[in-house]
Design an enzyme around this catalytic site. Structure first.
Site, short mmCIF file in Angstrom:
data_model
loop_
_atom_site.label_atom_id
_atom_site.label_comp_id
_atom_site.label_asym_id
_atom_site.label_seq_id
_atom_site.Cartn_x
_atom_site.Cartn_y
_atom_site.Cartn_z
N ASP A 10 1.44 -0.59 -9.47
CA ASP A 10 1.41 0.80 -9.05
C ASP A 10 1.22 0.80 -7.53
OD1 ASP A 10 0.91 3.71 -9.17
OD2 ASP A 10 -1.15 3.11 -8.70
N ASP A 12 0.12 4.09 -5.08
CA ASP A 12 -0.99 4.91 -4.59
C ASP A 12 -2.25 4.65 -5.41
OD1 ASP A 12 0.48 6.31 -2.56
OD2 ASP A 12 1.43 7.48 -4.14
N ASP A 171 -4.39 1.68 -11.17
CA ASP A 171 -5.72 2.29 -11.00
C ASP A 171 -5.93 3.51 -11.90
OD1 ASP A 171 -3.80 3.80 -9.34
OD2 ASP A 171 -5.57 4.94 -8.74
#
Length: 221
Positions: A10, A12, A171
């Site tokens: 991922d 961001d 995240d």
């Protein structure tokens, strides 16, 4: 090659701390529509989703035209910010060193699976001198929003890597759910935008330096 393995990132909240940019662009988009800005917690909770899905969650009462204007306003504000302030959106500590380490392994392929647009990802890769670094780049323009597994399945298909040798690093719960939907392992990071205790990953890491060892444990060397 049967020994190839794939590490999918991922962006961001995992590779890049875009929090300040995201919140500022959201503020601009909501101000332009004269709507109340959602809380910081509400905004960070949707990071990782495609923008149309994100704004639908943030503004379920808004009509489709309003949501489309919010998306456009956000994109324009985000792009303007990046052009004006090169200090925004830094890589997390240790990220570049680990990316260089993994990229130097002959049997390790790197990919990204992000809710960013193609334009947004291109600008980020240029800013951090990461052009050509990833063997597969999956963006929101061409896929359903996370946690649909389309991005992961496409990356594995493009690169010819088996599920047992692929791992997602993220995240948010969207990243973990996407990995589970695709049938691959997942590694959660503690420094991102969803609380670590929500992720329920196969392995949770608290610093970037722990990533190579976690990858080895889950998909082999």
């Amino acid at each position: 090659m049967p020994d190839l393995r794939l590490v999918i990132f991922d962006v961001d909240g995992t590779l890049v701390d875009s929090q300040a940019e995201i919140l500022a662009a959201m503020t601009h988009a909501f101000d332009a529509e004269k709507r109340a800005m959602p809380s910081r917690e509400a905004v960070l909770a949707i990071v990782g989703l495609s923008l149309d899905v994100a704004f639908a969650r943030l503004c379920p009462d808004a009509d489709t035209g309003t949501q489309a204007r919010l998306v456009a306003g956000y994109k324009d504000a985000f792009s303007t910010q990046r052009a004006q302030n090169a200090d925004h959106g830094p890589l997390y500590p240790g990220a570049r060193a680990v990316l260089d380490m993994l990229a130097g392994q002959d049997n390790t392929l790197l990919a990204v699976a992000t809710g960013k647009s193609r334009r947004g990802l291109d600008k980020l890769l240029e800013r951090h001198a990461l052009q050509g670094f990833f063997h597969s780049e999956q963006v929101a323009d061409h896929h359903p929003s996370k946690p649909n597994p389309s991005m992961i399945l496409t990356a594995m298909g493009e690169l010819g890597v088996d599920r047992a040798r692929a791992v997602m690093v993220g995240d948010t719960t969207f990243d973990m759910d996407m990995a589970r939907a695709a049938g691959i392992a997942n590694i959660g990071v503690s420094w991102g935008y969803h609380a670590a205790d929500q992720l329920q990953p196969d392995i949770l890491i608290t610093e970037f330096g722990a990533l190579p060892g976690a990858v080895d444990r889950l998909v082999g060397q």
